[in-house]
Design a protein around this motif. Structure first.
Motif, PDB file in Angstrom:
ATOM      1  N   ASP A 315       0.824  -1.211   0.000  1.00  0.00           N
ATOM      2  CA  ASP A 315       0.000   0.000   0.000  1.00  0.00           C
ATOM      3  C   ASP A 315       0.856   1.259   0.000  1.00  0.00           C
ATOM      4  O   ASP A 315       0.576   2.221  -0.731  1.00  0.00           O
ATOM      5  CB  ASP A 315      -0.923   0.005   1.218  1.00  0.00           C
ATOM      6  CG  ASP A 315      -2.142  -0.882   1.028  1.00  0.00           C
ATOM      7  OD1 ASP A 315      -2.237  -1.537  -0.029  1.00  0.00           O
ATOM      8  OD2 ASP A 315      -2.994  -0.925   1.935  1.00  0.00           O
ATOM      9  N   GLU A 316       1.900   1.264   0.820  1.00  0.00           N
ATOM     10  CA  GLU A 316       2.734   2.460   0.941  1.00  0.00           C
ATOM     11  C   GLU A 316       3.401   2.809  -0.391  1.00  0.00           C
ATOM     12  O   GLU A 316       3.410   3.966  -0.806  1.00  0.00           O
ATOM     13  CB  GLU A 316       3.797   2.238   2.017  1.00  0.00           C
ATOM     14  CG  GLU A 316       4.707   3.444   2.231  1.00  0.00           C
ATOM     15  CD  GLU A 316       5.774   3.184   3.284  1.00  0.00           C
ATOM     16  OE1 GLU A 316       6.563   4.111   3.551  1.00  0.00           O
ATOM     17  OE2 GLU A 316       5.830   2.054   3.818  1.00  0.00           O
ATOM     18  N   VAL A 319       0.729   4.147  -2.903  1.00  0.00           N
ATOM     19  CA  VAL A 319       0.316   5.520  -2.610  1.00  0.00           C
ATOM     20  C   VAL A 319       1.396   6.505  -3.048  1.00  0.00           C
ATOM     21  O   VAL A 319       1.099   7.587  -3.574  1.00  0.00           O
ATOM     22  CB  VAL A 319      -0.011   5.673  -1.108  1.00  0.00           C
ATOM     23  CG1 VAL A 319      -0.166   7.145  -0.728  1.00  0.00           C
ATOM     24  CG2 VAL A 319      -1.291   4.923  -0.770  1.00  0.00           C
ATOM     25  N   GLN A 323       1.038   9.545  -5.814  1.00  0.00           N
ATOM     26  CA  GLN A 323       1.462  10.909  -5.499  1.00  0.00           C
ATOM     27  C   GLN A 323       2.405  11.454  -6.572  1.00  0.00           C
ATOM     28  O   GLN A 323       2.383  12.653  -6.871  1.00  0.00           O
ATOM     29  CB  GLN A 323       2.150  10.928  -4.129  1.00  0.00           C
ATOM     30  CG  GLN A 323       2.551  12.306  -3.643  1.00  0.00           C
ATOM     31  CD  GLN A 323       3.062  12.280  -2.218  1.00  0.00           C
ATOM     32  OE1 GLN A 323       2.295  12.089  -1.278  1.00  0.00           O
ATOM     33  NE2 GLN A 323       4.360  12.450  -2.056  1.00  0.00           N
ATOM     34  N   LEU A 450      -8.196   8.312   1.383  1.00  0.00           N
ATOM     35  CA  LEU A 450      -7.034   9.092   0.995  1.00  0.00           C
ATOM     36  C   LEU A 450      -7.429  10.562   0.884  1.00  0.00           C
ATOM     37  O   LEU A 450      -8.583  10.892   0.603  1.00  0.00           O
ATOM     38  CB  LEU A 450      -6.473   8.614  -0.350  1.00  0.00           C
ATOM     39  CG  LEU A 450      -5.981   7.165  -0.426  1.00  0.00           C
ATOM     40  CD1 LEU A 450      -5.581   6.813  -1.861  1.00  0.00           C
ATOM     41  CD2 LEU A 450      -4.806   6.929   0.517  1.00  0.00           C
ATOM     42  N   LEU A 462      -0.131  13.230  -0.442  1.00  0.00           N
ATOM     43  CA  LEU A 462      -1.247  12.287  -0.412  1.00  0.00           C
ATOM     44  C   LEU A 462      -1.203  11.537   0.900  1.00  0.00           C
ATOM     45  O   LEU A 462      -0.255  10.791   1.176  1.00  0.00           O
ATOM     46  CB  LEU A 462      -1.147  11.320  -1.597  1.00  0.00           C
ATOM     47  CG  LEU A 462      -2.328  10.376  -1.815  1.00  0.00           C
ATOM     48  CD1 LEU A 462      -3.626  11.145  -2.039  1.00  0.00           C
ATOM     49  CD2 LEU A 462      -2.060   9.453  -3.005  1.00  0.00           C
ATOM     50  N   VAL A 464      -2.933   9.037   3.986  1.00  0.00           N
ATOM     51  CA  VAL A 464      -3.842   7.942   4.283  1.00  0.00           C
ATOM     52  C   VAL A 464      -4.601   8.285   5.551  1.00  0.00           C
ATOM     53  O   VAL A 464      -3.995   8.536   6.598  1.00  0.00           O
ATOM     54  CB  VAL A 464      -3.084   6.616   4.455  1.00  0.00           C
ATOM     55  CG1 VAL A 464      -4.051   5.481   4.788  1.00  0.00           C
ATOM     56  CG2 VAL A 464      -2.280   6.290   3.208  1.00  0.00           C
ATOM     57  N   ARG A 474     -10.840   0.755   0.505  1.00  0.00           N
ATOM     58  CA  ARG A 474      -9.535   0.778  -0.159  1.00  0.00           C
ATOM     59  C   ARG A 474      -9.049  -0.636  -0.442  1.00  0.00           C
ATOM     60  O   ARG A 474      -8.497  -0.927  -1.510  1.00  0.00           O
ATOM     61  CB  ARG A 474      -8.517   1.535   0.696  1.00  0.00           C
ATOM     62  CG  ARG A 474      -7.164   1.704   0.022  1.00  0.00           C
ATOM     63  CD  ARG A 474      -6.296   2.734   0.737  1.00  0.00           C
ATOM     64  NE  ARG A 474      -5.899   2.333   2.076  1.00  0.00           N
ATOM     65  CZ  ARG A 474      -6.362   2.877   3.197  1.00  0.00           C
ATOM     66  NH1 ARG A 474      -7.256   3.857   3.133  1.00  0.00           N
ATOM     67  NH2 ARG A 474      -5.949   2.472   4.373  1.00  0.00           N
TER      68      ARG A 474
END
Length: 497
Positions: A315-316, A319, A323, A450, A462, A464, A474
């Motif tokens: 996920d990190e 994201v 961005q 987000l 961006l 979370v 999500r």
């Protein structure tokens, strides 16, 4: 039709080419060098790299040859039923759409230097290569014997780049009966176990979503340079990728994953799901179309999304990738005057240049953001029962698989069919005008927990959100589509050990 290609002096960077045209039954013929190449929608002027050209008969006599446009020639056949066009081409550039030769590598994009005979573009074309001993060929075209390739027509020939060297490295894997080969040339020692695992995962995820693959095999052709570089081009059953620097760091590997996933999805989206204006390609002039935000924007969006769904990205990481193209859009073209549709059309004018301030938008970056908006809007409206996945599958089954070409109106109709309602707000704000995207983006991003902040200098943050309900949404958005077979589960288990 036959091409014979040799490199008498590799240090000179010149290809020596003989194009043999048989079965002529007219007093003159015209031969055309492509004015542009698929995957980059701007005029390329490849003819400027031709140093010398002549037309000769089968007996070796010179025939009349006159240039009629910058990249077209007329040949007087003088009653000959076979003509040979002999010319030299300077192959000295290393990017994903060029050609280059030296003492240890032949990198050929046939679209740069191969001509077709007017009226005979759909005939079979064959290539014979005077390669040095020990060279191996990496190409999507089928072999026609030692150092020879065949294409069913000119379109296939010029959509099939080639690497040849004695130092090529490769690995292969299979997904649902489709064979994939990854080729590398450069000063590096690939971690093939890791590469094969991650490539298999995102390939499997893409095929699972689209439910079938358009080709029986696929080739990732990679040229790794010592200097910083990032460029990829899609082709019928292959992609040409040029990356660097060759330090084998995580940055290079992340770039390799991102660009490879992007280019693989093009096998459906643009190679087969093709705008009607590009079907068939007209290689003599610009082929204007307004839907490059679908071809490149949706592909950019899905390239990283498939890596997350396949478990290659967490996920990190995903994201952070989101961005990146948010930042690129808001830094460079948040206040641009053109709409996405206008910038798609104007790719042929200045789409690959920086251009004047606040004029155009990127079909890649803004295109990906509006694909994100549409996907999350559909998911929110239907509780994930419908999404952009359904739009792409319908484009494939109705236009890509039968290979008939879609229009902008077709795309609008399919998206509204999936939505079950008019999406006039979306077309007006996101596609046909220069309306800022911040509000619509944050509206759909909130659904999946987000939040985007855009600062005055164009920087983007961006975040979370700590919201359990949004986290559940999500997870549904990012969950895998694929269902593994027992054999695939066992293989995955072995690789995790």
């Amino acid at each position: 039709m036959l091409y014979h290609i040799s490199v008498p002096d590799p240090q000179s960077r010149f290809l020596d080419i003989i194009y043999t045209i048989p079965e002529i039954n007219s007093e003159q013929i015209e031969i055309q060098l492509p004015a542009w190449r698929p995957g980059r929608y701007e005029l390329q002027n490849f003819a400027k790299n031709i140093q010398f050209i002549e037309a000769i008969s089968a007996a070796g006599h010179k025939l009349p040859l006159h240039k009629v446009t910058k990249d077209r020639w007329r040949v007087g056949t003088a009653g000959q039923n076979e003509v040979r066009i002999h010319y030299t081409y300077y192959a000295s550039i290393q990017n994903a759409g060029s050609s280059y030769v030296d003492e240890e590598l032949w990198y050929l994009n046939f679209v740069n230097f191969c001509m077709y005979t007017e009226g005979r573009i759909t005939e079979a074309y064959h290539v014979e290569l005077d390669l040095p001993d020990g060279y191996q060929i990496a190409c999507g075209l089928p072999s026609a014997g030692k150092n020879a390739l065949s294409a069913r027509d000119f379109y296939q020939l010029v959509d099939s780049p080639m690497l040849a060297s004695a130092t090529l490295q490769q690995c292969e894997y299979a997904v649902r009966g489709i064979w994939f080969k990854i080729w590398m040339h450069g000063n590096l020692k690939p971690n093939w176990r890791r590469i094969e695992r991650d490539f298999r995962r995102f390939s499997r995820e893409q095929i699972a979503m689209m439910e079938e693959f358009p080709e029986k095999d696929y080739h990732f052709l990679n040229l790794i340079l010592p200097n910083a570089f990032y460029h990829g081009v899609e082709h019928q059953n292959s992609t040409m990728i040029v990356l660097g620097p060759d330090d084998e760091g995580e940055g290079l590997y992340s770039d390799l994953l991102g660009i490879s996933s992007h280019e693989l999805f093009h096998t459906w989206n643009i190679i087969r799901i093709r705008p009607a204006e590009l079907l068939p390609y007209d290689f003599t002039k610009e082929n204007y179309f307004r839907t490059c935000f679908v071809a490149e924007g949706c592909t950019t969006y899905y390239g990283d999304l498939f890596l997350r769904r396949a478990g290659v990205f967490n996920d990190e990481t995903y994201v952070k990738e989101l961005q990146v193209y948010m930042k690129r859009h808001f830094e460079s073209s948040a206040h641009a005057a053109q709409s996405l549709a206008e910038s798609s059309f104007d790719l042929w004018l200045d789409g690959y240049e920086k251009g004047i301030p606040n004029r155009k938008v990127s079909v890649y970056h803004k295109g990906a953001l509006v694909a994100l908006i549409l996907d999350l809007y559909l998911r929110k409206k239907t509780n994930h029962a419908q999404s952009l996945d359904d739009v792409m599958r319908l484009l494939w089954t109705r236009f890509g698989k039968p290979f008939i070409g879609y229009t902008l109106e077709d795309y609008i109709g399919i998206a509204e069919e999936v939505a079950g309602e008019s999406l006039e707000w979306y077309w007006e704000e996101c596609i046909f005008s220069a309306t800022p995207l911040e509000d619509r983006l944050n509206e759909v991003l909130a659904f999946v927990g987000l939040q985007m902040s855009v600062f005055s200098n164009g920087n983007v943050q961006l975040n979370v959100l700590d919201d359990f309900k949004a986290q559940v949404q999500r997870e549904k958005w990012l969950e895998t589509v694929q269902v593994l077979t027992i054999e695939e589960e066992e293989l995955e288990g072995e690789e995790e050990e």
